[in-house]
Design a protein around this motif. Structure first.
Motif, PDB file in Angstrom:
ATOM      1  N   ALA A  98       1.142  -0.948  -0.165  1.00 58.13           N
ATOM      2  CA  ALA A  98      -0.197  -0.046   0.260  1.00 58.13           C
ATOM      3  C   ALA A  98       0.728   1.621  -0.228  1.00 58.13           C
ATOM      4  O   ALA A  98       0.826   2.035  -0.976  1.00 58.13           O
ATOM      5  CB  ALA A  98      -1.197  -0.520   1.500  1.00 58.13           C
ATOM      6  N   ARG A  99       1.853   1.094   0.826  1.00 56.10           N
ATOM      7  CA  ARG A  99       3.294   2.482   0.988  1.00 56.10           C
ATOM      8  C   ARG A  99       3.419   2.662  -0.030  1.00 56.10           C
ATOM      9  O   ARG A  99       3.591   3.692  -0.871  1.00 56.10           O
ATOM     10  CB  ARG A  99       3.420   2.091   2.202  1.00 56.10           C
ATOM     11  CG  ARG A  99       3.232   2.436   3.599  1.00 56.10           C
ATOM     12  CD  ARG A  99       4.089   2.351   4.423  1.00 56.10           C
ATOM     13  NE  ARG A  99       3.798   2.548   5.712  1.00 56.10           N
ATOM     14  CZ  ARG A  99       3.473   3.577   6.858  1.00 56.10           C
ATOM     15  NH1 ARG A  99       4.003   4.876   5.868  1.00 56.10           N
ATOM     16  NH2 ARG A  99       2.908   4.115   7.398  1.00 56.10           N
ATOM     17  N   ARG A 100       4.001   1.524  -0.998  1.00 58.68           N
ATOM     18  CA  ARG A 100       4.609   1.173  -2.382  1.00 58.68           C
ATOM     19  C   ARG A 100       3.875   2.179  -3.149  1.00 58.68           C
ATOM     20  O   ARG A 100       4.118   2.829  -4.208  1.00 58.68           O
ATOM     21  CB  ARG A 100       5.263   0.798  -2.312  1.00 58.68           C
ATOM     22  CG  ARG A 100       5.621   0.017  -3.989  1.00 58.68           C
ATOM     23  CD  ARG A 100       7.718   1.043  -3.831  1.00 58.68           C
ATOM     24  NE  ARG A 100       8.152   0.466  -5.174  1.00 58.68           N
ATOM     25  CZ  ARG A 100       8.952   1.227  -4.947  1.00 58.68           C
ATOM     26  NH1 ARG A 100       9.014   2.168  -5.370  1.00 58.68           N
ATOM     27  NH2 ARG A 100      10.086   1.400  -6.200  1.00 58.68           N
ATOM     28  N   MET A 101       2.018   1.579  -3.088  1.00 61.68           N
ATOM     29  CA  MET A 101       1.673   2.349  -4.548  1.00 61.68           C
ATOM     30  C   MET A 101       1.750   4.393  -4.066  1.00 61.68           C
ATOM     31  O   MET A 101       1.207   4.296  -5.277  1.00 61.68           O
ATOM     32  CB  MET A 101       0.189   1.514  -4.025  1.00 61.68           C
ATOM     33  CG  MET A 101       0.271   0.435  -4.407  1.00 61.68           C
ATOM     34  SD  MET A 101      -1.347  -0.496  -4.010  1.00 61.68           S
ATOM     35  CE  MET A 101      -2.897   0.178  -4.733  1.00 61.68           C
ATOM     36  N   LEU A 102       2.222   4.518  -2.981  1.00 66.24           N
ATOM     37  CA  LEU A 102       1.747   5.543  -3.451  1.00 66.24           C
ATOM     38  C   LEU A 102       2.964   6.061  -3.501  1.00 66.24           C
ATOM     39  O   LEU A 102       3.236   7.702  -4.012  1.00 66.24           O
ATOM     40  CB  LEU A 102       1.479   6.332  -1.911  1.00 66.24           C
ATOM     41  CG  LEU A 102       0.406   6.171  -0.474  1.00 66.24           C
ATOM     42  CD1 LEU A 102       0.761   6.389   0.795  1.00 66.24           C
ATOM     43  CD2 LEU A 102      -0.773   7.073  -1.203  1.00 66.24           C
ATOM     44  N   ASP A 103       4.535   5.856  -4.112  1.00 62.25           N
ATOM     45  CA  ASP A 103       5.163   6.283  -4.637  1.00 62.25           C
ATOM     46  C   ASP A 103       5.331   6.216  -6.383  1.00 62.25           C
ATOM     47  O   ASP A 103       5.974   7.438  -7.434  1.00 62.25           O
ATOM     48  CB  ASP A 103       6.733   5.290  -4.988  1.00 62.25           C
ATOM     49  CG  ASP A 103       6.860   5.508  -3.802  1.00 62.25           C
ATOM     50  OD1 ASP A 103       6.395   5.969  -2.481  1.00 62.25           O
ATOM     51  OD2 ASP A 103       7.532   3.797  -3.056  1.00 62.25           O
ATOM     52  N   LEU A 104       3.821   6.279  -7.060  1.00 60.95           N
ATOM     53  CA  LEU A 104       3.375   6.860  -8.189  1.00 60.95           C
ATOM     54  C   LEU A 104       2.687   7.257  -8.187  1.00 60.95           C
ATOM     55  O   LEU A 104       2.536   7.691  -7.698  1.00 60.95           O
ATOM     56  CB  LEU A 104       2.762   4.990  -8.336  1.00 60.95           C
ATOM     57  CG  LEU A 104       3.649   3.569  -8.182  1.00 60.95           C
ATOM     58  CD1 LEU A 104       2.293   2.393  -8.692  1.00 60.95           C
ATOM     59  CD2 LEU A 104       4.497   3.299  -8.868  1.00 60.95           C
ATOM     60  N   PRO A 105       2.810   8.130  -9.681  1.00 58.65           N
ATOM     61  CA  PRO A 105       1.884   9.578 -10.331  1.00 58.65           C
ATOM     62  C   PRO A 105       0.683   9.266 -10.480  1.00 58.65           C
ATOM     63  O   PRO A 105      -0.073  10.033  -9.484  1.00 58.65           O
ATOM     64  CB  PRO A 105       3.013   8.999 -11.160  1.00 58.65           C
ATOM     65  CG  PRO A 105       3.642   7.589 -11.968  1.00 58.65           C
ATOM     66  CD  PRO A 105       2.913   7.313 -10.786  1.00 58.65           C
TER      67      PRO A 105
END
Length: 186
Positions: A156-163
């Motif tokens: 979930a946190r890694r998904m926040l790295d995306l545009p």
């Protein structure tokens, strides 16, 4: 200081270093097994004594060989994160070098933050994560099945790295533990 560099530059450097480490380890597809990657990078993993922290990077012998002291963990995701984080500790200097930062000018907390970023990029490499996520419309449960060594929260946190604009909420036992967005001021 690393804070003087644009965050995008630091994140991109971490992405590149993680990709290089996976290439050096001969890791070519998900899921990433951080313990196997460490061994392939010639980082020794030994069992930590009882009561030790989750994991700790130490340098052993005259050549200062990186060694990870790994405590017993009940969940595989915790073991994976702990080892990925310690790989990040061992290789943080590569990120700093890529952005032109002098390690002597960096506060101790920077090593920890850099190790965290590298661990995220190792367990969920952008090149595979973006492709997998797009193919399943970013369904968290499906992504967890594709990346079983990463926790639901890490995914979930890694998904926040995306545009792609996202708001992510994590609940633990019916309580919100954190809520984040990747859209500034929203």
């Amino acid at each position: 200081m690393l804070a003087e560099f644009p965050i995008e530059q630091v994140v991109n450097a971490a992405e590149e270093v993680a990709a290089d480490l996976l290439d050096e380890a001969g890791w070519s597809e998900p899921p990433v097994d951080a313990l196997a990657v460490a061994r392939r990078l010639r980082i020794v993993i030994v069992r930590a004594p009882s009561g030790a922290p989750r994991a700790q990077l130490v340098r052993v012998g005259p050549r200062q060989r990186p060694t990870i002291l790994l405590a017993d963990q009940p969940r595989n995701e915790r073991r994976q994160w702990a080892v990925a984080h310690e790989i990040g500790e061992a290789e943080a200097h590569r990120v700093w070098s890529a952005v032109g930062a002098d390690p002597l000018d960096l506060p101790p907390s920077t090593r920890e933050a850099t190790a965290h970023q590298l661990a995220r990029c190792l367990l969920l490499p952008r090149r595979w994560f973006v492709e997998a996520g797009a193919s399943v419309a970013w369904d968290l449960r499906t992504l967890k099945a594709d990346f079983p060594t990463a926790s639901h929260e890490l995914i979930a946190r890694r998904m926040l790295d995306l545009p792609t604009p996202l708001v992510m909420t994590v609940c633990d036992r019916c309580r919100v533990t954190w809520r984040r967005s990747n859209v500034i001021r929203r």
